[in-house]
Design an enzyme around this catalytic site. Structure first.
Site, short mmCIF file in Angstrom:
data_model
loop_
_atom_site.label_atom_id
_atom_site.label_comp_id
_atom_site.label_asym_id
_atom_site.label_seq_id
_atom_site.Cartn_x
_atom_site.Cartn_y
_atom_site.Cartn_z
CB THR A 196 -5.22 -3.71 7.93
OG1 THR A 196 -5.61 -2.89 9.14
CG2 THR A 196 -3.66 -3.47 7.76
CG ASP A 199 -0.16 3.08 6.64
OD1 ASP A 199 -1.07 2.58 6.30
OD2 ASP A 199 0.92 2.77 6.95
NE ARG A 259 6.90 -4.35 5.62
CZ ARG A 259 5.82 -3.79 5.66
NH1 ARG A 259 4.84 -4.19 6.34
NH2 ARG A 259 5.62 -2.47 5.25
CE LYS A 307 -2.23 -1.41 3.86
NZ LYS A 307 -1.75 -2.81 3.80
P1 ATP Z 1 2.15 -1.46 5.85
O1 ATP Z 1 0.67 -1.39 5.75
O2 ATP Z 1 2.50 -2.73 6.86
O3 ATP Z 1 3.07 -0.51 5.90
P2 ATP Z 1 2.08 -1.94 3.07
O4 ATP Z 1 0.98 -2.66 2.44
O5 ATP Z 1 2.10 -0.36 3.07
O6 ATP Z 1 2.59 -2.43 4.45
P3 ATP Z 1 4.72 -1.63 1.57
O7 ATP Z 1 5.39 -1.01 2.66
O8 ATP Z 1 4.46 -0.73 0.45
O9 ATP Z 1 3.61 -2.44 2.38
O10 ATP Z 1 5.62 -2.95 0.90
C1 ATP Z 1 6.50 -3.60 1.89
C2 ATP Z 1 7.61 -4.23 1.13
O11 ATP Z 1 7.35 -5.10 0.16
C3 ATP Z 1 8.22 -3.17 0.26
O12 ATP Z 1 9.68 -3.37 0.38
C4 ATP Z 1 8.29 -3.16 -0.98
O13 ATP Z 1 9.47 -3.09 -1.91
C5 ATP Z 1 7.77 -4.51 -1.25
N1 ATP Z 1 6.84 -4.64 -2.22
C6 ATP Z 1 5.46 -4.75 -1.83
N2 ATP Z 1 4.61 -4.94 -3.03
C7 ATP Z 1 5.15 -5.19 -3.96
C8 ATP Z 1 5.37 -5.32 -5.21
N3 ATP Z 1 4.08 -5.55 -5.78
N4 ATP Z 1 6.28 -5.64 -6.18
C9 ATP Z 1 7.60 -5.68 -5.51
N5 ATP Z 1 7.87 -5.21 -4.31
C10 ATP Z 1 6.71 -5.22 -3.61
#
Ligand code: ATP
Length: 334
Positions: free
Chosen positions: A158, A109, A217, A64
């Site tokens: 989430t 977030d 992640r 996200k």
């Molecule tokens: P949170 O809500 O816990 O912050 P999030 O959904 O925002 O989690 P991100 O921080 O965007 O998750 O992603 C976590 C990690 O996974 C990052 O290092 C990112 O590089 C990798 N990642 C996530 N989605 C992808 C994707 N589609 N392709 C490549 N890498 C990804």
């Protein structure tokens, strides 16, 4: 901390920043959301306007934050990052909103954890690009309207179900992120391995992907543990065996279950004959808090079809017995 936790700590955030895809093209998987979002952004660019507000929902670690950064980059706009828990008063939000520049992308977030008054202020800001700043208290209080430049709000949650209807309705586009398939996780891993200058064969990628709980992640974190292993063992090329040895050492098993997950399943099968057993009894049996079992271990176990929640308590599903190398008892509740 658990190796397979989907949350990130401070150090990890820095490494993640380096591994983050910077544009929609490099963003692996989530085809539907990516295509829809691409259209929304392209249309906004053609109109010369800021993009509609975007809501992204889905479990932690699925991308996200990454998508919000991509949205800003694709719109060639600056990005401001904050979160629901950081905005406790309407004034906190007013301070952020009133300092936005035209077209800026505001990423909030955990938007479901914002306070009520802030949420109400956000409704007006999203719809009319305006906020009322209340000055004074009681009978003498006056609301001073403040115009805002057009901006794009990207909200992440989430739990989309926790968002009040009026807030949800003000987003022009909602994208729900799903857990990633093994093929997609392998692509994430291949990309990260190239950036970390690691040599892995195909079997190693699929070994790590299968233990990553559908979450990029976690995949990236397991890859780094394998990298440590390869460094210490002096391996230039990592194969499936080295990967599984490394991850076994961190007690992440072939399905991505860790010690806590397995402890829950073992207690359920071996101590309670497969259940049903109440959550608090199960938690005592594994020596953990009820919340830990319910919020940390159970969601993945339920998703994997290993544990069932019934009105009478938790039950072990046939797959749980099999995963532990036990045969399913004849009187199993399922
Ligand atoms: P949170 O809500 O816990 O912050 P999030 O959904 O925002 O989690 P991100 O921080 O965007 O998750 O992603 C976590 C990690 O996974 C990052 O290092 C990112 O590089 C990798 N990642 C996530 N989605 C992808 C994707 N589609 N392709 C490549 N890498 C990804």
């Amino acid at each position: 901390d658990r190796v397979i936790s989907a949350g990130a700590d401070t150090e990890e955030r820095e490494i993640e920043a380096a591994l983050r895809p910077r544009n929609l093209h490099d963003f692996v998987g989530q085809r539907r959301v990516r295509d829809q979002l691409s259209l929304v952004l392209e249309a906004a660019r053609l109109r010369g306007r800021s993009a509609d507000h975007v809501l992204l929902s889905g479990p932690p670690g699925l991308g996200k934050t990454t998508l919000s950064m991509i949205i800003a980059a694709e719109m060639n706009a600056p990005l401001r990052i904050s979160s629901g828990p950081a905005i406790q008063h309407a004034g906190d939000l007013a301070a952020i909103l009133s300092s936005l520049t035209e077209g800026e992308v505001l990423f909030l977030d955990e938007i479901h954890r914002m306070s009520r008054p802030a949420e109400e202020m956000l409704y007006m800001a999203m719809e009319d690009f305006r906020v009322d700043i209340v000055v004074g208290k009681g009978a003498g209080a006056t609301a001073i309207p403040l115009e805002l430049p057009p901006f794009t709000l990207v909200g992440a949650t989430t739990r989309a179900g926790l968002l009040p209807g009026p807030l949800r309705d003000r987003f022009g586009f909602t994208g729900h992120l799903e857990f990633y398939g093994s093929d997609e996780l392998e692509l994430v891993l291949r990309r990260s391995a190239a950036m970390l200058d690691m040599q892995l064969n195909s079997a190693a990628f699929s070994e790590i992907a299968s233990r990553s709980r559908g979450t990029p992640r976690i995949a990236n974190r397991l890859l780094r543990r394998v990298r440590d292993w390869a460094l210490v063992k002096g391996l230039e090329q990592v194969d499936a065996r080295a990967s599984s040895n490394a991850l076994d050492m961190y007690e992440v098993d072939s399905r991505g279950l860790d010690r806590l997950d397995r402890g829950v399943l073992e207690a359920l099968c071996l101590k309670f004959g497969g259940g049903p057993v109440g959550l608090s009894t199960l938690a005592i049996a594994v020596g953990e808090e009820t919340e830990t079992v319910e919020e940390v271990a159970e969601p993945y176990l339920v998703r994997e079809g290993l544990l069932g929640r019934t009105p009478r308590g938790r039950i072990a599903m046939p797959a749980a017995w099999k995963h532990l190398g036990l045969s399913v008892p004849k009187d199993s509740p399922v």
